[in-house]
Motif scaffolding. Structure first.
Motif, PDB file in Angstrom:
ATOM      1  N   ALA A  47      -7.830   6.831   3.512  1.00 47.87           N
ATOM      2  CA  ALA A  47      -7.409   5.739   4.400  1.00 47.87           C
ATOM      3  C   ALA A  47      -5.992   5.906   4.931  1.00 47.87           C
ATOM      4  O   ALA A  47      -5.491   5.044   5.639  1.00 47.87           O
ATOM      5  N   SER A  48      -5.337   7.008   4.561  1.00 48.08           N
ATOM      6  CA  SER A  48      -3.935   7.194   4.922  1.00 48.08           C
ATOM      7  C   SER A  48      -3.776   8.432   5.797  1.00 48.08           C
ATOM      8  O   SER A  48      -4.512   9.408   5.653  1.00 48.08           O
ATOM      9  N   ILE A  49      -2.822   8.361   6.706  1.00 51.13           N
ATOM     10  CA  ILE A  49      -2.415   9.551   7.454  1.00 51.13           C
ATOM     11  C   ILE A  49      -0.913   9.704   7.290  1.00 51.13           C
ATOM     12  O   ILE A  49      -0.147   8.772   7.570  1.00 51.13           O
ATOM     13  N   VAL A  50      -0.499  10.854   6.784  1.00 55.52           N
ATOM     14  CA  VAL A  50       0.925  11.155   6.631  1.00 55.52           C
ATOM     15  C   VAL A  50       1.234  12.420   7.415  1.00 55.52           C
ATOM     16  O   VAL A  50       0.334  13.166   7.799  1.00 55.52           O
TER      17      VAL A  50
ATOM     18  N   LEU B 135      -4.880   5.844  -0.170  1.00 54.85           N
ATOM     19  CA  LEU B 135      -3.908   4.761  -0.313  1.00 54.85           C
ATOM     20  C   LEU B 135      -4.170   4.014  -1.611  1.00 54.85           C
ATOM     21  O   LEU B 135      -5.319   3.701  -1.926  1.00 54.85           O
ATOM     22  N   ILE B 136      -3.112   3.737  -2.353  1.00 56.39           N
ATOM     23  CA  ILE B 136      -3.224   2.875  -3.527  1.00 56.39           C
ATOM     24  C   ILE B 136      -2.829   1.466  -3.108  1.00 56.39           C
ATOM     25  O   ILE B 136      -1.802   1.263  -2.468  1.00 56.39           O
ATOM     26  N   VAL B 137      -3.671   0.494  -3.448  1.00 50.25           N
ATOM     27  CA  VAL B 137      -3.404  -0.907  -3.113  1.00 50.25           C
ATOM     28  C   VAL B 137      -2.808  -1.590  -4.342  1.00 50.25           C
ATOM     29  O   VAL B 137      -3.375  -1.533  -5.437  1.00 50.25           O
ATOM     30  N   TRP B 138      -1.654  -2.227  -4.150  1.00 49.40           N
ATOM     31  CA  TRP B 138      -0.954  -2.956  -5.211  1.00 49.40           C
ATOM     32  C   TRP B 138      -0.834  -4.413  -4.794  1.00 49.40           C
ATOM     33  O   TRP B 138      -0.757  -4.720  -3.600  1.00 49.40           O
ATOM     34  N   SER B 139      -0.777  -5.297  -5.770  1.00 46.32           N
ATOM     35  CA  SER B 139      -0.554  -6.700  -5.441  1.00 46.32           C
ATOM     36  C   SER B 139       0.499  -7.299  -6.357  1.00 46.32           C
ATOM     37  O   SER B 139       0.727  -6.829  -7.478  1.00 46.32           O
ATOM     38  N   LEU B 140       1.131  -8.320  -5.841  1.00 48.34           N
ATOM     39  CA  LEU B 140       2.104  -9.103  -6.592  1.00 48.34           C
ATOM     40  C   LEU B 140       1.771 -10.570  -6.343  1.00 48.34           C
ATOM     41  O   LEU B 140       1.619 -10.982  -5.194  1.00 48.34           O
TER      42      LEU B 140
ATOM     43  N   ARG C 155       0.852  -1.192   0.000  1.00 44.75           N
ATOM     44  CA  ARG C 155       0.000   0.000   0.000  1.00 44.75           C
ATOM     45  C   ARG C 155       0.885   1.239   0.000  1.00 44.75           C
ATOM     46  O   ARG C 155       1.789   1.342   0.830  1.00 44.75           O
ATOM     47  N   THR C 156       0.627   2.144  -0.927  1.00 45.34           N
ATOM     48  CA  THR C 156       1.414   3.372  -1.011  1.00 45.34           C
ATOM     49  C   THR C 156       0.479   4.565  -0.914  1.00 45.34           C
ATOM     50  O   THR C 156      -0.630   4.549  -1.457  1.00 45.34           O
TER      51      THR C 156
END
Length: 199
Positions: free
Chosen positions: A163-166, A182-187, A137-138
């Motif tokens: 969904a993110s706190i920076v 948040l961007i959700v990535w999968s591998l 997640r980025t």
């Protein structure tokens, strides 16, 4: 009995991924107090000697022994200097899935170490541990992290809105927290078979 990852060391051409040790504490403090690291992670800021010792001696080892994941200190082969960390967390043993988070030390950025270390961890997770999914997640504003996952061949699955706190610096030099997406990535294992080997 709770399943756990083995206590292992992974090596690549340039890097060693292994358990954190007391000798890593000074470099860990420097790495985690870096402005970008503090901004994009939820680690304490400022990051103190107590925080580092608690992470190295208690929290990181507990991730593995309690079956929640595994934490790797990433060091250079040649210098043994700490250059980052890869954390496999939120492990689901039933569906064989984990989430990867990573940090690269400011003195090691631009060398491709993030991609090399996360790729090594993913290959180990899929081949040796028979996992079927790795999630990353980025923050939508963290373009450097997105470049890493794109080079790895990760697939974007969507956006988790708000969904993110920076952290961001205030005019007075302190930190303030701001919400983001948040961007959700999968591998998946088959994705790595198609990934070019260049870093």
């Amino acid at each position: 009995m709770t399943p756990t990852f083995p206590d292992i060391t992974i090596t690549t051409e340039r890097l060693v991924l292994g358990p954190f040790e007391e000798a890593h504490v000074p470099e860990l403090i420097d790495m985690m107090n870096d402005e970008l690291t503090a901004a994009w992670t939820s680690a304490p800021a400022p990051y103190t000697l107590r925080d580092a010792r608690q992470w190295v001696g208690l929290l990181a080892p507990a991730e593995r022994t309690e079956g929640r994941g595994v934490v790797f200190a990433v060091t250079e082969h040649l210098t043994q200097r700490l250059v980052g960390t890869v954390h496999l967390r939120r492990t689901d043993w039933r569906i064989r899935s984990a989430e990867a988070a990573y940090v690269v030390a400011p003195w090691a950025r631009g060398e491709g170490y993030a991609g090399e270390s996360v790729l090594a961890a993913a290959q180990w997770l899929f081949r040796d541990q028979k996992f079927e999914r790795l999630e990353i997640r980025t923050d939508a504003a963290n373009t450097a992290a997105q470049q890493v996952v794109l080079k790895l061949g990760c697939v974007s699955e969507g956006v988790l809105r708000n969904a993110s706190i920076v952290r961001s610096r205030t005019a007075g030099g302190g930190w303030t927290e701001i919400r983001g997406d948040l961007i959700v990535w999968s591998l998946l294992p088959e994705d790595l078979e198609e990934t070019p080997r260049g870093h």
